[in-house]
Scaffold this motif. Structure first.
Motif, PDB file in Angstrom:
ATOM      1  N   PHE A  74       0.861  -1.341  -0.026  1.00 30.65           N
ATOM      2  CA  PHE A  74      -0.209   0.069   0.008  1.00 30.65           C
ATOM      3  C   PHE A  74       0.765   1.106   0.109  1.00 30.65           C
ATOM      4  CE2 PHE A  74      -3.444  -2.529   2.317  1.00 30.65           C
ATOM      5  CZ  PHE A  74      -3.711  -3.156   1.185  1.00 30.65           C
ATOM      6  N   THR A  77       1.687   2.942  -3.306  1.00 29.69           N
ATOM      7  CA  THR A  77       0.447   3.134  -3.869  1.00 29.69           C
ATOM      8  C   THR A  77       0.528   4.651  -4.530  1.00 29.69           C
ATOM      9  OG1 THR A  77      -1.004   1.682  -2.874  1.00 29.69           O
ATOM     10  CG2 THR A  77      -2.130   3.542  -4.308  1.00 29.69           C
ATOM     11  N   SER A  80       3.068   5.492  -7.277  1.00 35.77           N
ATOM     12  CA  SER A  80       2.797   4.835  -8.445  1.00 35.77           C
ATOM     13  C   SER A  80       1.458   5.624  -9.113  1.00 35.77           C
ATOM     14  CB  SER A  80       2.125   3.340  -8.007  1.00 35.77           C
ATOM     15  OG  SER A  80       3.250   2.557  -7.412  1.00 35.77           O
ATOM     16  N   THR A  81       0.681   6.064  -8.142  1.00 35.31           N
ATOM     17  CA  THR A  81      -0.245   6.891  -8.744  1.00 35.31           C
ATOM     18  C   THR A  81       0.233   8.115  -9.477  1.00 35.31           C
ATOM     19  OG1 THR A  81      -1.999   6.059  -7.123  1.00 35.31           O
ATOM     20  CG2 THR A  81      -2.455   7.954  -8.329  1.00 35.31           C
ATOM     21  N   ARG A  97      -7.255   0.422 -13.897  1.00 33.33           N
ATOM     22  CA  ARG A  97      -6.400  -0.105 -12.905  1.00 33.33           C
ATOM     23  C   ARG A  97      -7.593  -1.240 -12.176  1.00 33.33           C
ATOM     24  NH1 ARG A  97      -5.330   3.171  -7.451  1.00 33.33           N
ATOM     25  NH2 ARG A  97      -5.299   1.107  -6.542  1.00 33.33           N
ATOM     26  N   PRO A 137      -9.400   4.577  -4.313  1.00 33.19           N
ATOM     27  CA  PRO A 137      -8.472   4.845  -5.563  1.00 33.19           C
ATOM     28  C   PRO A 137      -9.036   6.098  -6.160  1.00 33.19           C
ATOM     29  CG  PRO A 137      -8.841   2.616  -5.532  1.00 33.19           C
ATOM     30  CD  PRO A 137      -9.815   3.096  -4.676  1.00 33.19           C
ATOM     31  N   TRP A 272       1.447  -1.492 -11.048  1.00 34.31           N
ATOM     32  CA  TRP A 272       1.630  -1.765  -9.699  1.00 34.31           C
ATOM     33  C   TRP A 272       0.396  -1.439  -9.142  1.00 34.31           C
ATOM     34  CZ3 TRP A 272       4.134  -4.457  -6.451  1.00 34.31           C
ATOM     35  CH2 TRP A 272       4.036  -4.057  -5.328  1.00 34.31           C
ATOM     36  N   VAL A 273      -0.291  -0.389  -9.387  1.00 36.27           N
ATOM     37  CA  VAL A 273      -1.631   0.086  -8.573  1.00 36.27           C
ATOM     38  C   VAL A 273      -2.610  -1.224  -8.996  1.00 36.27           C
ATOM     39  CG1 VAL A 273      -1.329   2.494  -8.376  1.00 36.27           C
ATOM     40  CG2 VAL A 273      -2.438   1.478 -10.549  1.00 36.27           C
ATOM     41  N   SER A 277      -0.876  -3.011  -5.674  1.00 39.81           N
ATOM     42  CA  SER A 277      -1.894  -2.487  -4.442  1.00 39.81           C
ATOM     43  C   SER A 277      -2.999  -2.979  -4.399  1.00 39.81           C
ATOM     44  CB  SER A 277      -1.841  -0.893  -4.771  1.00 39.81           C
ATOM     45  OG  SER A 277      -0.521  -0.233  -4.774  1.00 39.81           O
ATOM     46  N   THR A 278      -3.638  -3.284  -5.699  1.00 44.86           N
ATOM     47  CA  THR A 278      -5.248  -3.467  -5.486  1.00 44.86           C
ATOM     48  C   THR A 278      -5.436  -5.114  -5.442  1.00 44.86           C
ATOM     49  OG1 THR A 278      -5.670  -1.876  -7.160  1.00 44.86           O
ATOM     50  CG2 THR A 278      -7.534  -3.407  -6.774  1.00 44.86           C
ATOM     51  N   THR A 308       5.579   5.547   2.732  1.00 45.55           N
ATOM     52  CA  THR A 308       5.267   6.343   1.473  1.00 45.55           C
ATOM     53  C   THR A 308       6.334   7.476   1.264  1.00 45.55           C
ATOM     54  OG1 THR A 308       3.074   5.797   1.709  1.00 45.55           O
ATOM     55  CG2 THR A 308       3.597   7.804   0.247  1.00 45.55           C
TER      56      THR A 308
END
Length: 343
Positions: A74, A77, A80-81, A97, A137, A272-273, A277-278, A308
């Motif tokens: 996480f 995230t 990556s976003t 995603r 998201p 990745w997301v 992450s998801t 993060t």
């Protein structure tokens, strides 16, 4: 024939007037019950109660490890976003995603020949889908258009405490006072750190961030509860698949309306997301919550804002604040206290 006659002799004289002197024939062995002799098979094992758990210490360590692995996933995230927004618009990124994650989850469900979830689980899966597949998201992606990665971390700073509160209300489990004291202290440390880094000013994306906080906490709570009834990967898998009637047309519409400029960063961020992450992150997260409980697992996310920031330095080239090591020590102390506190 003589052996046969002698073997059956007790049965022949069993009708004599003196039954007490005659040995009774041996009672037939009881037939094994179907429940004891039948092989339950994989489907019945999944549908039945879980197998006996390992020793509490070992199970607890495994649960903490799985939940911590989810926190690491996480923590990537937001960076990556930011990368994904280099190539896609916010609506396109969220919709695509979800579709990619649903395709991965659907492949696993088909390969495992997993039956459809029970109707009684559908409301809970809808909460998971609305909270962690679509709501969080979308709201955080919209916020990251105007907020920095470090400022957006305030959402994660409040998320553990909010999840613990919702879990106590939803499941009826009441952590101890020591747990609540450590959880509030950890949230205060993270809040103080993130607010200090943002200069104390609220950005335009804060409404999105606080909305994301609420819907994500609800999705975590319901997903953690469902993970006690079905494997964690099936919880997030079915939530993603159930969203396909919404995310497929949304992807087509968003890609048609928002410009797409493919870059290496954008593609890596999207992958990745979606996969990290998801799907993977939520899979190990829900397994960890099922093993150690929602309140304890949620407090591991106190480390997420600091992780993060580390990724923001390494991936996005941002500078590491001087107060970060001190905040990290305070957060680790609070996490240790919540993990040792008893319900």
């Amino acid at each position: 024939m003589r052996a046969h006659d002698s073997a059956t002799a007790p049965t022949t004289i069993a009708v004599a007037p003196a039954p007490a002197a005659v040995p009774a024939p041996p009672a037939p062995a009881p037939a094994p019950s179907p429940a004891a002799s039948a092989d339950p098979g994989p489907a019945a094992v999944l549908a039945s109660s879980p197998a006996p758990a390992p020793a509490p210490g070992r199970a607890g360590r495994q649960g903490v490890l799985l939940a911590a692995l989810g926190v690491v996933a996480f923590s990537l995230t937001f960076p990556s976003t930011v990368w994904g927004l280099e190539s896609f618009g916010p609506w396109s990124l969220v919709a695509v995603r979800s579709v990619l994650a649903a395709l991965i989850a659907g492949a696993f469900l088909l390969a495992g020949r997993v039956p459809l979830p029970d109707r009684r689980h559908l409301p809970g899966l809808a909460v998971v889908a609305g909270g962690v597949v679509i709501g969080f998201p979308l709201l955080t992606t919209l916020a990251l258009r105007t907020s920095t990665t470090s400022h957006a971390a305030v959402v994660v700073g409040l998320l553990p405490l909010t999840t613990a509160v919702l879990a106590a209300l939803r499941t009826g489990r009441r952590p101890s006072r020591a747990f609540w004291a450590a959880a509030v202290a950890g949230a205060a440390v993270v809040l103080a750190f993130t607010v200090q880094q943002s200069g104390g000013a609220l950005s335009a994306g804060d409404l999105y961030l606080f909305g994301a906080l609420l819907v994500c906490a609800a999705g975590y709570t319901e997903g953690g509860r469902l993970a006690r009834l079905m494997p964690g990967w099936q919880v997030i898998g079915w939530a993603l698949v159930l969203c396909l009637p919404l995310t497929l047309p949304a992807s087509a519409a968003a890609l048609a309306l928002e410009p797409v400029r493919l870059t290496a960063h954008g593609v890596v961020g999207l992958v990745w997301v979606a996969a990290g992450s998801t799907f993977f992150g939520l899979y190990v997260w829900y397994r960890g919550m099922a093993a150690i409980g929602i309140p304890r697992a949620s407090q591991l996310q106190l480390a997420q804002p600091l992780l993060t920031l580390v990724w923001a330095v390494l991936v996005l080239g941002e500078s590491l604040p001087a107060a970060a090591p001190l905040a990290a020590v305070g957060v680790l102390v609070c996490i240790a206290a919540t993990q040792r506190a008893k319900d």
